[in-house]
Design a protein around this motif. Structure first.
Motif, PDB file in Angstrom:
ATOM      1  N   GLN A 165       0.803  -1.436   0.000  1.00  0.00           N
ATOM      2  CA  GLN A 165      -0.163  -0.152  -0.301  1.00  0.00           C
ATOM      3  C   GLN A 165       1.150   0.704   0.122  1.00  0.00           C
ATOM      4  O   GLN A 165       0.231   1.720  -0.755  1.00  0.00           O
ATOM      5  N   HIS A 166       1.702   0.764   0.969  1.00  0.00           N
ATOM      6  CA  HIS A 166       2.656   2.398   0.971  1.00  0.00           C
ATOM      7  C   HIS A 166       3.513   2.135  -0.199  1.00  0.00           C
ATOM      8  O   HIS A 166       3.571   3.592  -0.776  1.00  0.00           O
ATOM      9  N   ALA A 167       4.220   1.938  -0.935  1.00  0.00           N
ATOM     10  CA  ALA A 167       4.619   1.188  -2.378  1.00  0.00           C
ATOM     11  C   ALA A 167       3.453   2.599  -3.544  1.00  0.00           C
ATOM     12  O   ALA A 167       3.696   3.497  -4.826  1.00  0.00           O
ATOM     13  N   PHE A 168       3.097   1.216  -3.592  1.00  0.00           N
ATOM     14  CA  PHE A 168       1.309   1.888  -4.521  1.00  0.00           C
ATOM     15  C   PHE A 168       1.126   3.102  -4.276  1.00  0.00           C
ATOM     16  O   PHE A 168       1.011   4.263  -4.918  1.00  0.00           O
ATOM     17  N   VAL A 169       1.183   3.850  -2.382  1.00  0.00           N
ATOM     18  CA  VAL A 169       0.222   5.965  -2.745  1.00  0.00           C
ATOM     19  C   VAL A 169       1.311   6.208  -3.001  1.00  0.00           C
ATOM     20  O   VAL A 169       1.394   7.710  -3.528  1.00  0.00           O
ATOM     21  N   GLY A 170       3.094   5.867  -3.324  1.00  0.00           N
ATOM     22  CA  GLY A 170       4.142   6.744  -2.795  1.00  0.00           C
ATOM     23  C   GLY A 170       3.806   6.869  -4.457  1.00  0.00           C
ATOM     24  O   GLY A 170       4.117   8.175  -5.461  1.00  0.00           O
ATOM     25  N   LEU A 171       3.924   5.603  -5.678  1.00  0.00           N
ATOM     26  CA  LEU A 171       3.206   5.808  -7.419  1.00  0.00           C
ATOM     27  C   LEU A 171       1.809   6.145  -7.137  1.00  0.00           C
ATOM     28  O   LEU A 171       2.090   7.614  -8.437  1.00  0.00           O
ATOM     29  N   MET A 172       1.187   6.689  -6.390  1.00  0.00           N
ATOM     30  CA  MET A 172       0.019   7.441  -6.744  1.00  0.00           C
ATOM     31  C   MET A 172       0.142   8.787  -6.696  1.00  0.00           C
ATOM     32  O   MET A 172      -0.518   9.810  -7.160  1.00  0.00           O
ATOM     33  N   ARG A 173       0.236   9.488  -5.791  1.00  0.00           N
ATOM     34  CA  ARG A 173       1.168  10.744  -4.932  1.00  0.00           C
ATOM     35  C   ARG A 173       1.982  11.526  -6.251  1.00  0.00           C
ATOM     36  O   ARG A 173       1.523  12.971  -6.066  1.00  0.00           O
ATOM     37  N   GLN A 174       2.807  10.694  -6.883  1.00  0.00           N
ATOM     38  CA  GLN A 174       3.610  11.130  -8.034  1.00  0.00           C
ATOM     39  C   GLN A 174       3.122  11.349  -9.479  1.00  0.00           C
ATOM     40  O   GLN A 174       3.664  11.724 -10.223  1.00  0.00           O
ATOM     41  N   ASN A 175       1.784  10.635  -9.639  1.00  0.00           N
ATOM     42  CA  ASN A 175       1.024  10.327 -11.140  1.00  0.00           C
ATOM     43  C   ASN A 175       2.120   9.690 -11.364  1.00  0.00           C
ATOM     44  O   ASN A 175       2.485  10.300 -12.614  1.00  0.00           O
ATOM     45  N   LYS A 176       1.962   8.627 -10.883  1.00  0.00           N
ATOM     46  CA  LYS A 176       3.644   7.950 -11.515  1.00  0.00           C
ATOM     47  C   LYS A 176       2.977   5.732 -11.813  1.00  0.00           C
ATOM     48  O   LYS A 176       3.696   4.897 -12.115  1.00  0.00           O
ATOM     49  N   ILE A 177       1.625   5.648 -11.933  1.00  0.00           N
ATOM     50  CA  ILE A 177       1.478   4.711 -11.899  1.00  0.00           C
ATOM     51  C   ILE A 177       0.591   4.403 -13.713  1.00  0.00           C
ATOM     52  O   ILE A 177      -0.108   5.461 -14.228  1.00  0.00           O
ATOM     53  N   ASP A 178       1.407   3.369 -14.172  1.00  0.00           N
ATOM     54  CA  ASP A 178       1.193   3.377 -15.690  1.00  0.00           C
ATOM     55  C   ASP A 178      -0.369   2.954 -15.821  1.00  0.00           C
ATOM     56  O   ASP A 178      -0.790   2.791 -15.254  1.00  0.00           O
ATOM     57  N   GLY A 179      -0.920   3.877 -16.718  1.00  0.00           N
ATOM     58  CA  GLY A 179      -2.314   3.070 -17.190  1.00  0.00           C
ATOM     59  C   GLY A 179      -3.577   3.888 -16.402  1.00  0.00           C
ATOM     60  O   GLY A 179      -4.733   3.432 -16.519  1.00  0.00           O
ATOM     61  N   TRP A 180      -3.223   5.266 -15.876  1.00  0.00           N
ATOM     62  CA  TRP A 180      -4.361   5.490 -14.527  1.00  0.00           C
ATOM     63  C   TRP A 180      -5.326   5.980 -15.002  1.00  0.00           C
ATOM     64  O   TRP A 180      -5.272   6.832 -16.691  1.00  0.00           O
ATOM     65  N   GLN A 181      -6.571   5.801 -14.690  1.00  0.00           N
ATOM     66  CA  GLN A 181      -8.145   6.296 -15.388  1.00  0.00           C
ATOM     67  C   GLN A 181      -8.295   6.628 -14.180  1.00  0.00           C
ATOM     68  O   GLN A 181      -9.013   6.087 -13.423  1.00  0.00           O
ATOM     69  N   GLY A 182      -8.945   8.016 -14.007  1.00  0.00           N
ATOM     70  CA  GLY A 182      -9.856   8.572 -13.376  1.00  0.00           C
ATOM     71  C   GLY A 182      -8.713   9.989 -12.528  1.00  0.00           C
ATOM     72  O   GLY A 182      -8.171  10.680 -13.503  1.00  0.00           O
ATOM     73  N   PRO A 183      -9.525  10.464 -11.940  1.00  0.00           N
ATOM     74  CA  PRO A 183      -9.209  11.564 -11.330  1.00  0.00           C
ATOM     75  C   PRO A 183      -7.702  11.331 -11.394  1.00  0.00           C
ATOM     76  O   PRO A 183      -7.296  10.785 -10.696  1.00  0.00           O
ATOM     77  N   PRO A 184      -6.514  12.418 -11.715  1.00  0.00           N
ATOM     78  CA  PRO A 184      -5.192  12.648 -11.124  1.00  0.00           C
ATOM     79  C   PRO A 184      -5.350  12.062 -10.002  1.00  0.00           C
ATOM     80  O   PRO A 184      -5.899  12.050  -8.718  1.00  0.00           O
ATOM     81  N   GLY A 185      -3.894  10.732  -9.527  1.00  0.00           N
ATOM     82  CA  GLY A 185      -3.698  10.180  -8.250  1.00  0.00           C
ATOM     83  C   GLY A 185      -2.827  11.416  -7.728  1.00  0.00           C
ATOM     84  O   GLY A 185      -3.421  10.893  -5.736  1.00  0.00           O
ATOM     85  N   GLY A 186      -2.785  12.418  -8.049  1.00  0.00           N
ATOM     86  CA  GLY A 186      -1.846  13.300  -6.999  1.00  0.00           C
ATOM     87  C   GLY A 186      -2.721  14.035  -6.178  1.00  0.00           C
ATOM     88  O   GLY A 186      -2.470  14.537  -4.737  1.00  0.00           O
ATOM     89  N   PHE A 187      -3.860  14.061  -6.571  1.00  0.00           N
ATOM     90  CA  PHE A 187      -5.506  15.262  -5.913  1.00  0.00           C
ATOM     91  C   PHE A 187      -5.852  14.553  -5.237  1.00  0.00           C
ATOM     92  O   PHE A 187      -6.263  14.483  -4.264  1.00  0.00           O
ATOM     93  N   ILE A 188      -5.800  12.909  -5.329  1.00  0.00           N
ATOM     94  CA  ILE A 188      -6.444  11.561  -5.058  1.00  0.00           C
ATOM     95  C   ILE A 188      -6.269  11.826  -3.478  1.00  0.00           C
ATOM     96  O   ILE A 188      -6.492  12.161  -2.493  1.00  0.00           O
ATOM     97  N   TYR A 189      -4.508  11.913  -3.490  1.00  0.00           N
ATOM     98  CA  TYR A 189      -3.739  11.861  -2.188  1.00  0.00           C
ATOM     99  C   TYR A 189      -3.780  12.823  -1.460  1.00  0.00           C
ATOM    100  O   TYR A 189      -4.297  12.494  -0.411  1.00  0.00           O
ATOM    101  N   PHE A 190      -3.835  13.857  -2.305  1.00  0.00           N
ATOM    102  CA  PHE A 190      -3.869  15.195  -1.443  1.00  0.00           C
ATOM    103  C   PHE A 190      -4.907  15.590  -0.890  1.00  0.00           C
ATOM    104  O   PHE A 190      -5.267  15.428   0.372  1.00  0.00           O
ATOM    105  N   VAL A 191      -6.786  15.019  -1.565  1.00  0.00           N
ATOM    106  CA  VAL A 191      -7.719  15.367  -0.807  1.00  0.00           C
ATOM    107  C   VAL A 191      -8.003  14.352   0.319  1.00  0.00           C
ATOM    108  O   VAL A 191      -8.192  14.784   1.549  1.00  0.00           O
ATOM    109  N   MET A 192      -7.480  12.426   0.219  1.00  0.00           N
ATOM    110  CA  MET A 192      -7.759  12.105   1.057  1.00  0.00           C
ATOM    111  C   MET A 192      -6.827  12.086   2.450  1.00  0.00           C
ATOM    112  O   MET A 192      -7.107  12.057   2.553  1.00  0.00           O
ATOM    113  N   ARG A 193      -5.250  12.054   2.130  1.00  0.00           N
ATOM    114  CA  ARG A 193      -4.135  12.917   2.777  1.00  0.00           C
ATOM    115  C   ARG A 193      -4.786  13.846   4.165  1.00  0.00           C
ATOM    116  O   ARG A 193      -4.778  14.066   5.524  1.00  0.00           O
TER     117      ARG A 193
END
Length: 158
Positions: free
Chosen positions: A99-127
């Protein structure tokens, strides 16, 4: 009656409590108390609420209401990406290090094939939601060693 409801709301807000419906009656509980009593979710499904327990920050950041749509899209994007990267396992099923590794990639928008609101924005809101839920309560203040004050009385200067 309106004043009583307002007073109850203010008391609850000072305690970090929210209004939950339990057995047909509205009661003030902290999110932790509601979870401990297994109060059912009104807007999110159980699996959607596993990684997201608050709907606070989206309102501040002017996410278009209803806010639940943003959180549902965020949870779906997280689970889709998690399942693609981890052999069909949803985010809540990953180990803590995964989970920590996944969140680290998500917050940097570095997940290949991501579909949805930007991962960095999701991380910011949920954090911010998580910090508010954990530390925005009397118990949260105590855990930080900070005295909780429902209000601050200005010093009188004569």
């Amino acid at each position: 009656m309106h004043d009583i409801e307002r007073r109850a709301f203010m008391k609850g807000a000072g305690l970090g409590a929210l209004a939950f419906t339990v057995g047909g009656a509205e009661v003030l509980l902290t999110p932790g108390e509601a979870r401990a009593r297994s109060v059912p979710f009104r807007l999110l499904k159980e699996n959607e609420a596993e990684p997201c327990e608050a709907l606070l920050e989206a309102r501040i950041l002017n996410v278009k209401p209803p806010f639940v749509n943003f959180y549902r899209a965020a949870m779906a994007a997280i689970d889709r990406a998690s399942m693609a990267q981890h052999g069909g396992r949803r985010f809540a099923q990953l180990s803590a290090p995964e989970q920590h590794a996944f969140v680290g990639l998500m917050r940097q928008n570095k997940i290949d094939g991501w579909q949805g609101p930007p991962g960095g924005f999701i991380y910011f809101v949920m954090r911010h939601d998580a910090v508010d839920v954990v530390y925005g309560t009397i118990e949260g203040y105590e855990s930080l060693g900070i005295p909780y004050m429902a209000h601050i009385v200005p010093e009188k200067r004569w």
